[in-house]
Write a protein that holds these residues in place. Structure first.
Motif, PDB file in Angstrom:
ATOM      1  N   PHE A 100      57.029 -60.285  65.491  1.00 32.77           N
ATOM      2  CA  PHE A 100      55.733 -61.675  64.768  1.00 32.77           C
ATOM      3  C   PHE A 100      57.198 -62.538  64.519  1.00 32.77           C
ATOM      4  O   PHE A 100      56.696 -63.895  64.694  1.00 32.77           O
ATOM      5  CB  PHE A 100      56.190 -61.517  62.936  1.00 32.77           C
ATOM      6  N   SER A 101      58.125 -62.297  65.487  1.00 26.49           N
ATOM      7  CA  SER A 101      58.737 -63.770  65.633  1.00 26.49           C
ATOM      8  C   SER A 101      58.587 -64.258  66.981  1.00 26.49           C
ATOM      9  O   SER A 101      58.304 -65.381  66.909  1.00 26.49           O
ATOM     10  CB  SER A 101      60.288 -63.506  65.391  1.00 26.49           C
ATOM     11  N   VAL A 102      57.846 -62.853  67.622  1.00 30.57           N
ATOM     12  CA  VAL A 102      57.712 -62.973  69.077  1.00 30.57           C
ATOM     13  C   VAL A 102      56.742 -63.447  69.365  1.00 30.57           C
ATOM     14  O   VAL A 102      55.531 -64.511  69.701  1.00 30.57           O
ATOM     15  CB  VAL A 102      58.467 -62.607  70.034  1.00 30.57           C
ATOM     16  N   PHE A 103      55.377 -62.710  68.374  1.00 32.35           N
ATOM     17  CA  PHE A 103      54.001 -63.138  68.358  1.00 32.35           C
ATOM     18  C   PHE A 103      53.542 -64.074  67.243  1.00 32.35           C
ATOM     19  O   PHE A 103      53.319 -63.814  65.760  1.00 32.35           O
ATOM     20  CB  PHE A 103      53.676 -62.147  68.084  1.00 32.35           C
ATOM     21  N   GLU A 104      53.953 -65.404  67.145  1.00 35.05           N
ATOM     22  CA  GLU A 104      53.350 -66.648  66.702  1.00 35.05           C
ATOM     23  C   GLU A 104      51.975 -66.449  65.539  1.00 35.05           C
ATOM     24  O   GLU A 104      51.307 -66.637  66.700  1.00 35.05           O
ATOM     25  CB  GLU A 104      54.365 -67.929  66.963  1.00 35.05           C
ATOM     26  N   LEU A 105      51.896 -66.402  64.789  1.00 34.43           N
ATOM     27  CA  LEU A 105      50.927 -66.339  64.213  1.00 34.43           C
ATOM     28  C   LEU A 105      50.216 -68.210  64.260  1.00 34.43           C
ATOM     29  O   LEU A 105      50.244 -68.993  63.271  1.00 34.43           O
ATOM     30  CB  LEU A 105      50.263 -66.000  63.211  1.00 34.43           C
ATOM     31  N   SER A 106      49.052 -68.725  64.379  1.00 32.94           N
ATOM     32  CA  SER A 106      48.754 -69.609  64.559  1.00 32.94           C
ATOM     33  C   SER A 106      47.894 -69.707  62.804  1.00 32.94           C
ATOM     34  O   SER A 106      47.894 -69.013  61.929  1.00 32.94           O
ATOM     35  CB  SER A 106      47.163 -70.341  65.596  1.00 32.94           C
TER      36      SER A 106
END
Length: 385
Positions: A107-113
């Motif tokens: 979830f640091s790599v795949f940043e949530l909008s």
């Protein structure tokens, strides 16, 4: 049309994961309660999630895994140095322990909008309210499947599978609620349902943390004299200790039979002295003290502080905690929230199974992602519970 569908999938895929994890844990608990059988569906799903997230990280930012790779190396060295190796159980235990690290890194790599976060938090709150209602139903109608414990010990935790999961998830929920609602936390009916249900879960960790929550709330948001607040909290705490450990219930029985420390620690101190330390003395060498090594997982003390160093050794244990804090503490927050986080971590170190219970990991992510929000007003005006 394809772009719209991709947008919808992207928006709901992470909240859907949260729902799937909760539903599968519920299914596991129901199946086990009514048939006594276990199902591999939950473990298989977690395995798929682990592999999928790991593959995504390797594809997008493999360099973020370099510390985790070193941790795996320390684990391998520690296992190799043991007189006998039980590779499969040890490897499964290792994967469980790094599961929260992989999720935090993902979830640091795949940043949530911001939109994704709004949906994520909304689903999280719905799940917690739903589970809290189940706890109240379990208490009011004595629904055994919602019990926290097997046997006569009091407690209801809804569809959460274990007492540890219920304790840690609801501790995270309390931090989340105070951070989001602040002085108005008790003005939302759903928050009152959640807090009432916490009283009924029946674990020592939650009672201590709930006391800390009330103390911090009153300290920050009430006009009560602080000396009176400190004195009252200490007095109520001592009264609670006396009632639970010297007057009534199972903890009093354990104290009378096995001593106060065993009652307070739920026999974890006995496991440490009778299982963990003898294994270390009989099987470890200098390499193991540096890198750990466990061939019999039943010898774990269930005290998280000791078990992390037991599994990874001195160097590996320091590295494990460093990776966790480096990936989790990526936000700034108010002092009252920092205090609750410190209290929770102390309780985690004295209790057990926080890092190895993979069901807890997704809720750690919820808390971190909430604190990472750049615009705290986003969730206040989007139909949240």
């Amino acid at each position: 049309m394809i772009q719209i569908l991709k947008g919808k999938v992207s928006l709901y895929i992470i909240p859907l994961l949260l729902c799937i994890m909760y539903v599968l844990e519920s299914y596991y608990k129901v199946v086990f309660f009514y048939s006594g059988k276990t199902t591999d569906l939950l473990q298989i799903t977690k395995g798929i999630v682990f592999v999928g997230f790991l593959a995504y990280i390797l594809k997008r930012q493999a360099k973020t895994l370099w510390l985790t790779s070193i941790l795996f190396l320390t684990f391998a060295i520690g296992q190799w140095a043991l007189p006998s190796i039980m590779l499969k159980p040890a490897l499964i235990a290792f994967i469980k322990l790094i599961f929260p690290l992989i999720l935090l890194i993902f979830f640091s790599v795949f940043e949530l909008s911001n939109k994704q976060k709004v949906v994520f938090f909304k689903v999280f709150e719905y799940i917690i309210v739903f589970n809290s209602v189940l706890i109240l139903v379990g208490f009011l109608f004595n629904v055994k499947v919602f019990n926290t414990y097997i046997g006569s010990r009091f407690g209801y935790n809804g569809f959460f599978l274990t007492s540890a999961t219920g304790s840690y998830v609801y501790s995270i929920v309390l931090i989340y609620l105070l951070a989001r609602y602040k002085h108005t936390v008790f003005k939302k009916p759903t928050n009152l349902i959640i807090i009432l249900s916490i009283i009924l879960i029946g674990t020592k960790v939650l009672y201590i943390f709930l006391t800390s929550f009330f103390f911090v709330y009153l300290w920050c948001y009430s006009k009560i004299n602080r000396n009176v607040l400190i004195g009252s909290t200490l007095g109520l705490g001592l009264l609670g200790l006396y009632v639970f450990f010297y007057k009534y219930g199972i903890f009093n029985e354990i104290r009378q039979r096995d001593g106060l420390l065993s009652s307070l620690m739920s026999f974890r101190n006995d496991l440490l002295l009778e299982q963990t330390i003898p294994f270390i003395k009989g099987n470890w060498n200098v390499i193991n003290y540096l890198f750990g090594g466990v061939s019999d997982l039943s010898t774990k003390s269930q005290i998280e502080f000791f078990d992390i160093f037991y599994f990874f050794g001195i160097l590996g244990g320091i590295l494990y905690f460093y990776i966790f804090f480096k990936t989790f503490l990526v936000f700034k927050t108010e002092i009252q929230i920092s205090v609750l986080l410190v209290v929770l971590f102390i309780l985690i170190l004295l209790a057990g199974n926080f890092f190895s219970y993979t069901s807890v990991a997704i809720y750690i992510v919820v808390l971190r992602e909430y604190f990472k929000k750049s615009d705290l007003s986003v969730t206040k005006n989007n139909g949240m519970i």
